[in-house]
Scaffold this motif. Structure first.
Motif, mmCIF file in Angstrom:
data_model
loop_
_atom_site.group_PDB
_atom_site.id
_atom_site.type_symbol
_atom_site.label_atom_id
_atom_site.label_comp_id
_atom_site.label_asym_id
_atom_site.label_seq_id
_atom_site.Cartn_x
_atom_site.Cartn_y
_atom_site.Cartn_z
ATOM 1 N N GLN A 255 0.807 -1.052 -0.069
ATOM 2 C CA GLN A 255 -0.009 0.125 -0.076
ATOM 3 C C GLN A 255 0.817 1.362 -0.114
ATOM 4 N N GLU A 256 0.044 2.228 -0.705
ATOM 5 C CA GLU A 256 0.736 3.521 -0.589
ATOM 6 C C GLU A 256 1.258 3.924 0.849
ATOM 7 N N PRO A 257 2.183 4.844 1.115
ATOM 8 C CA PRO A 257 3.224 5.396 0.293
ATOM 9 C C PRO A 257 4.362 4.733 0.049
ATOM 10 N N THR A 258 4.571 3.039 0.250
ATOM 11 C CA THR A 258 5.682 2.421 -0.285
ATOM 12 C C THR A 258 5.869 2.289 -1.694
ATOM 13 N N PRO A 259 7.060 2.344 -2.104
ATOM 14 C CA PRO A 259 7.179 2.336 -3.313
ATOM 15 C C PRO A 259 7.183 0.919 -3.955
ATOM 16 N N ALA A 260 6.245 0.645 -4.681
ATOM 17 C CA ALA A 260 6.183 -0.834 -5.485
ATOM 18 C C ALA A 260 5.611 -0.653 -7.038
ATOM 19 N N TRP A 261 6.290 -1.379 -7.835
ATOM 20 C CA TRP A 261 6.183 -1.309 -9.210
ATOM 21 C C TRP A 261 4.682 -1.471 -9.610
ATOM 22 N N GLY A 262 4.028 -2.327 -9.159
ATOM 23 C CA GLY A 262 2.448 -2.599 -9.174
ATOM 24 C C GLY A 262 1.526 -1.566 -8.798
ATOM 25 N N LEU A 263 1.926 -1.096 -7.734
ATOM 26 C CA LEU A 263 1.090 -0.059 -7.021
ATOM 27 C C LEU A 263 1.250 1.135 -7.730
ATOM 28 N N MET A 264 2.657 1.564 -8.467
ATOM 29 C CA MET A 264 2.873 2.774 -9.343
ATOM 30 C C MET A 264 1.777 2.711 -10.451
ATOM 31 N N LEU A 265 1.693 1.431 -11.140
ATOM 32 C CA LEU A 265 0.925 1.096 -12.136
ATOM 33 C C LEU A 265 -0.539 1.512 -11.933
ATOM 34 N N GLN A 266 -0.928 1.187 -10.655
ATOM 35 C CA GLN A 266 -2.186 1.240 -10.114
ATOM 36 C C GLN A 266 -2.701 2.556 -10.161
ATOM 37 N N GLY A 267 -1.628 3.164 -9.578
ATOM 38 C CA GLY A 267 -2.200 4.798 -9.285
ATOM 39 C C GLY A 267 -2.015 5.556 -10.588
ATOM 40 N N GLY A 268 -1.527 5.169 -11.657
ATOM 41 C CA GLY A 268 -1.173 5.923 -12.752
ATOM 42 C C GLY A 268 -1.751 5.423 -14.146
ATOM 43 N N ALA A 269 -1.699 4.104 -14.255
ATOM 44 C CA ALA A 269 -1.836 3.604 -15.401
ATOM 45 C C ALA A 269 -3.234 4.265 -16.179
ATOM 46 N N GLU A 274 -3.266 8.878 -20.812
ATOM 47 C CA GLU A 274 -3.093 9.666 -22.001
ATOM 48 C C GLU A 274 -2.582 11.294 -21.678
ATOM 49 N N SER A 275 -2.742 11.757 -20.521
ATOM 50 C CA SER A 275 -2.030 12.960 -20.466
ATOM 51 C C SER A 275 -0.612 12.889 -19.815
ATOM 52 N N ALA A 276 -0.187 11.724 -19.121
ATOM 53 C CA ALA A 276 0.875 11.582 -18.447
ATOM 54 C C ALA A 276 1.345 10.099 -18.696
ATOM 55 N N PRO A 277 1.722 9.532 -19.927
ATOM 56 C CA PRO A 277 1.845 8.133 -20.173
ATOM 57 C C PRO A 277 3.194 7.790 -19.316
ATOM 58 N N TRP A 278 4.118 8.689 -19.023
ATOM 59 C CA TRP A 278 5.271 7.999 -18.171
ATOM 60 C C TRP A 278 5.092 7.470 -16.894
ATOM 61 N N PHE B 259 -16.520 11.934 -12.868
ATOM 62 C CA PHE B 259 -15.200 11.419 -13.109
ATOM 63 C C PHE B 259 -14.092 12.422 -12.455
ATOM 64 N N PRO B 260 -12.957 12.009 -12.256
ATOM 65 C CA PRO B 260 -11.993 12.861 -11.955
ATOM 66 C C PRO B 260 -11.464 13.887 -12.993
ATOM 67 N N PRO B 261 -10.739 14.927 -12.476
ATOM 68 C CA PRO B 261 -10.712 15.946 -13.619
ATOM 69 C C PRO B 261 -9.620 15.514 -14.823
ATOM 70 N N LYS B 262 -8.906 14.534 -14.562
ATOM 71 C CA LYS B 262 -8.228 14.184 -15.985
ATOM 72 C C LYS B 262 -9.045 13.491 -16.883
ATOM 73 N N HIS B 263 -9.890 12.765 -16.394
ATOM 74 C CA HIS B 263 -10.871 12.238 -17.538
ATOM 75 C C HIS B 263 -11.677 13.186 -18.048
ATOM 76 N N ARG B 264 -12.228 13.953 -17.639
ATOM 77 C CA ARG B 264 -12.784 15.168 -18.105
ATOM 78 C C ARG B 264 -11.980 15.654 -19.177
ATOM 79 N N ASP B 265 -10.785 16.177 -18.756
ATOM 80 C CA ASP B 265 -9.835 16.694 -19.869
ATOM 81 C C ASP B 265 -9.712 15.951 -20.973
ATOM 82 N N ASP B 266 -9.546 14.644 -20.728
ATOM 83 C CA ASP B 266 -9.360 13.558 -21.848
ATOM 84 C C ASP B 266 -10.316 13.558 -22.948
#
Lengths: 312, 534
Positions: A255-269, A274-278, B259-266
């Motif tokens: 769980q957050e905030p522990t750094p873990a690769w799968g968790l990083m994907l979950q939070g961002g993927a 689209e807006s921040a693919p990195w 929806f969260p703001p990012k999805h609105r923007d997308d």
């Protein structure tokens, strides 16, 4: 016709020459030779060593804090410079403004800790159970193998999910959840090898000498099933890392905030694909690379320990 | 001259065309099926028992209520209109202790039975005075009700023990589905959990569990000419990404929760004017509740330190970019006249814009209490906004208090079980989500006797202030009492803390017309005024 004593002396001489020759080769030459024989395994091994170094020396290798939010830099693009720290977000920042490279480096700790712990405990318990099952046979073998059948009937991820759902998320429970499905897998493979060893006369001889069951299993049978054990262990390493990442991605692992690769994907993927693919790309690359490395290395170990498999 | 006349005539023609064109565009069109996505499951169909949007969004269109929030003006917390009653919503007689409603004579249940005041009475009796063993989630909202009488087939009277401003808003709750007395008498009080027979704009067709709920236009609906749609289809889609893609690919036209703001923007970036975005403050707030029975949170100094360390203004600025939270507020829904002004807020612990000063005070309190904080934050396994806010809070406490905090995340059922039954948590994320804005009822969560106060503690002074507030009929006095109550529950006694209020963002296909965003995802979901401009 050479007298027998002379022949024996010549044989001893030849063996000594071989040993001498072998000893003459320095370790790095032998390593290079092995690498040439198994180039894929060697490249996997190099990646594993790099990951291990990352995990051990994470504090020295990184300059950003791994868990602290820096909301001013949320979703910073790769190459953005942190004006106060005068440091560059080489791989960008996540939604909490945390440096992705730093979290990937620290994430290696979580991945390797979970991977090694699960693989070692799971395969060792499987080894003991498999050898004991083969050695004792009878009703004990029957019961153990039916239990193994039941556990193996479930796909790995389903069983792990069921265990985490029961025990709750968290690193400790993830280790338990991943380890449990490994035990029967290793037990089944080891048992098949141990069954053959049980029939070899030296086991009967040991029994005739009055050795205890524990001694026969640990001293005479276990060392002879090390090859399948090691093969299973290395294959489990990659699987465990992937499973930990999967469970964390599903929100049931670390769980957050522990750094873990799968968790990083979950939070961002999902949200920032689209807006921040990195945010999703780099942890994904880290997981793929780690699993790929362990699989390559595992194949190499298998080929070395069980040459018969090479031609298959 | 001729040229000028021609020009004027042309201008007039174009102008008239534009005017008539816009009128034609504004006139609702009939037909079509509205596909919408729902991100949660349906525990049962019984509105009197359930409290999730997972039930409201697919099931509410099959039912009516006695009164409802004005569908043309859902943002106004005091604008209520009749649904199955006639005329205006009554103001109250006998000093605000008697409310008489005339019932429409043209309302029919979907099985063809005419609806009368006896059905409304049977329904409200189930909600207000449920028999032993029958669940009614909103019974507490009607504490003031003394009796309900059906005077004849088309008139019903509610008598109150004391005048209260909470009664009419409570009556407008979207969960108060009108059930048939015949169904209740024949099938019992559990029947509506699995069966539907309402008087709403749509008739139930089928429910494929885990997949969709389908409804078809009710031709006998009491608002003639409505509904405009031929049917509705509520598609189950628990994953946020799936819901977003459903709208993007036009498999669904709208999602009513937000929806969260990012999805609105997308979505806006991808679809341009094919997407319309409606936004509103949300009568839903994330809270942070310490367990008063667990050390060191039994000490009010420690609890105050926790709230003092939170930089709400900074959090609002940044988290509103990535999560469905935004507004800094006290215990009352921010846009209400009873809500604290920014000046009033700044006097409360944790609301000062001088975060350094607040954190210094927090550290001083911890030092006095002799505590080094090391605890577990219990959270719900839902990303938006629970886990985002949880991660932010952990960082706030680390920076502000040097606290070591681990996060324990649980899926929804065990999360609720921990709060309600096990109570084995140090500090938990908590929430207060209401439908109709009814501040005096909404703030009961902090009372020591409240069933949804999970802190295992309370404040006797706050309870006493609330007792006065409940019986006050003067808005000025009510506001003043709410300020006193607020100061006690989120500052002096720190029963639980408010973090940030939610912010509702509904991007939907531009061809969806007639639906107006409300300050709650439970409101304005009967869909009788929605039409498709296709």
């Amino acid at each position: 016709m050479t007298p027998p004593s002379e022949t024996a002396a010549a044989e001893i001489e030849v063996e000594a020459d071989f040993e001498e020759l072998a000893e003459k080769k320095p370790w790095y030459i032998r390593t290079i030779e092995m690498a040439r024989q198994q180039p894929l395994a060697a490249s996997g091994f190099v990646i594993i060593i790099i990951m291990l170094l990352m995990a051990i020396f994470a504090d020295l290798l990184t300059f950003f804090p791994s868990e602290d939010n820096d909301l001013e830099y949320m979703l910073a693009e790769p190459g953005t410079i942190h004006s106060d720290l005068e440091l560059t977000f080489l791989l960008g920042a996540d939604q909490f403004g945390r440096d992705l490279l730093t979290r990937i480096v620290y994430g290696a700790r979580t991945a390797l800790f979970v991977g090694f712990t699960c693989a070692i405990i799971g395969s060792t318990l499987g080894l003991i159970l498999g050898v004991a099952s083969a050695y004792f046979g009878g009703w004990f073998d029957l019961v153990v193998q039916r239990v193994v059948d039941v556990v193996m009937a479930f796909p790995l991820i389903i069983l792990a999910l069921a265990v985490v759902a029961t025990l709750g998320p968290g690193t400790q429970n993830v280790i338990i959840a991943i380890t449990i499905p490994f035990i029967p897998q290793c037990a089944r493979v080891v048992r098949s090898n141990a069954l053959a060893i049980r029939e070899i006369p030296y086991v009967d001889a040991a029994r005739a000498l009055g050795f205890s069951n524990a001694r026969i299993i640990m001293r005479h049978m276990v060392p002879n099933v090390m090859a399948p054990y090691l093969i299973m262990l290395t294959s489990f390493l990659g699987q465990a890392i992937l499973l930990e990442a999967s469970l964390s991605y599903l929100g049931m692992g670390v769980q957050e905030p522990t750094p873990a690769w799968g968790l990083m994907l979950q939070g961002g993927a999902e949200e920032f694909a689209e807006s921040a693919p990195w945010v999703a790309i780099w942890p994904g690359v880290a997981i793929s690379l780690a699993v790929f490395a362990f699989n390559l290395f595992g194949d190499g170990v298998r080929d070395t320990l069980d040459p018969k498999l090479r031609s298959r | 001259m001729t040229h000028l006349t021609t020009k004027l005539a042309l201008t007039a023609l174009i102008g008239a065309g534009l005017v008539f064109g816009s009128i034609a565009e504004a006139a609702p069109k009939s037909g079509g099926v509205l596909n919408y996505v729902v991100g949660s499951k349906i525990p049962s169909y019984d509105g009197h028992v359930e409290s999730t949007f997972g039930m409201i969004h697919p099931i509410r269109p099959f039912y009516s209520t006695l009164i409802r929030v004005n569908p043309s003006n859902p943002a106004d917390p005091s604008d209520f209109v009749c649904d199955v009653c006639e005329g205006d919503v009554p103001k109250g007689e006998e000093g605000g202790t008697k409310f008489t409603f005339k019932i429409r004579k043209d309302v029919k249940f979907h099985d063809g039975t005419p609806m009368t005041a006896h059905d409304v009475k049977a329904t409200m009796d189930k909600v207000v005075f449920p028999p032993k063993g029958v669940a009614s989630n909103r019974k507490a909202f009607f504490r003031a009700v003394e009796s309900i009488t059906a005077d004849n087939d088309y008139q019903i009277t509610f008598k109150l023990k004391f005048p209260t401003g909470t009664f009419i808003p409570a009556l407008a709750l979207p969960f108060n589905f009108i059930y048939s007395k015949k169904d209740l008498d024949t099938h019992g009080y559990q029947w509506h959990k699995k069966n539907i027979n309402g008087t709403g704009p749509f008739k139930f067709v089928q429910h494929q569990k885990g997949s969709f709920v389908e409804g078809v236009k009710n031709p006998d609906y009491h608002f003639k000419g409505q509904p405009y749609l031929d049917g509705i289809k509520a598609i189950s889609a628990p994953k946020l990404a799936v819901r977003v893609q459903a709208i993007r690919g036009d498999r669904a036209a709208i999602e009513f929760r937000g929806f969260p703001p990012k999805h609105r923007d997308d979505l806006v970036k991808a679809l341009g004017d094919k997407i319309t975005v409606q936004e509103s403050d949300w009568n839903c707030v994330l809270m942070m509740t310490p367990n008063h029975k667990v050390k060191p949170f039994d000490d009010v100094r420690v609890r105050r330190a926790l709230t003092l360390a939170i930089d709400r203004w900074g959090g609002s600025k940044y988290l509103s970019r990535i999560a469905i939270v935004k507004t800094v507020g006290g215990v009352v829904y921010p846009n209400h006249e009873f809500a604290a002004t920014p000046q009033e807020l700044s006097k409360l612990a944790g609301y000062s814009k001088d975060i350094k000063g607040s954190r210094a005070e927090a550290k001083k309190l911890l030092k006095e209490a002799g505590v080094n904080l090391n605890f577990e934050l219990h959270n719900r396994g839902v990303d938006q906004p629970y886990k985002v806010v949880g991660t932010w809070l952990i960082d706030q406490w680390k920076k502000g208090l040097g606290a070591k905090v681990k996060q324990r995340v649980q899926p929804s059922p065990p999360f609720y079980a921990t709060l309600r039954k096990k109570k084995d948590f140090d500090v938990s994320i908590d929430f207060n989500c209401q439908s109709v804005i009814n501040p005096i009822a909404d703030i009961t969560k902090f009372l020591s006797t409240a069933g949804n106060n999970y802190s295992q503690g309370g404040d006797a002074k706050a309870d006493a202030i609330y007792a006065k507030l409940e019986k006050s009929a003067d808005p000025k006095e009510q506001r003043a009492l709410i300020r006193q109550y607020e100061k006690r529950v989120i500052d002096d006694a720190m029963v639980a803390a408010i973090t940030l209020w939610w912010y509702k963002i509904n991007p939907h296909r531009s061809y969806v017309k007639g639906w107006k965003i409300a300050p709650s995802h439970y409101l304005n979901q009967h869909l009788d005024n929605v039409w498709l401009d296709k």
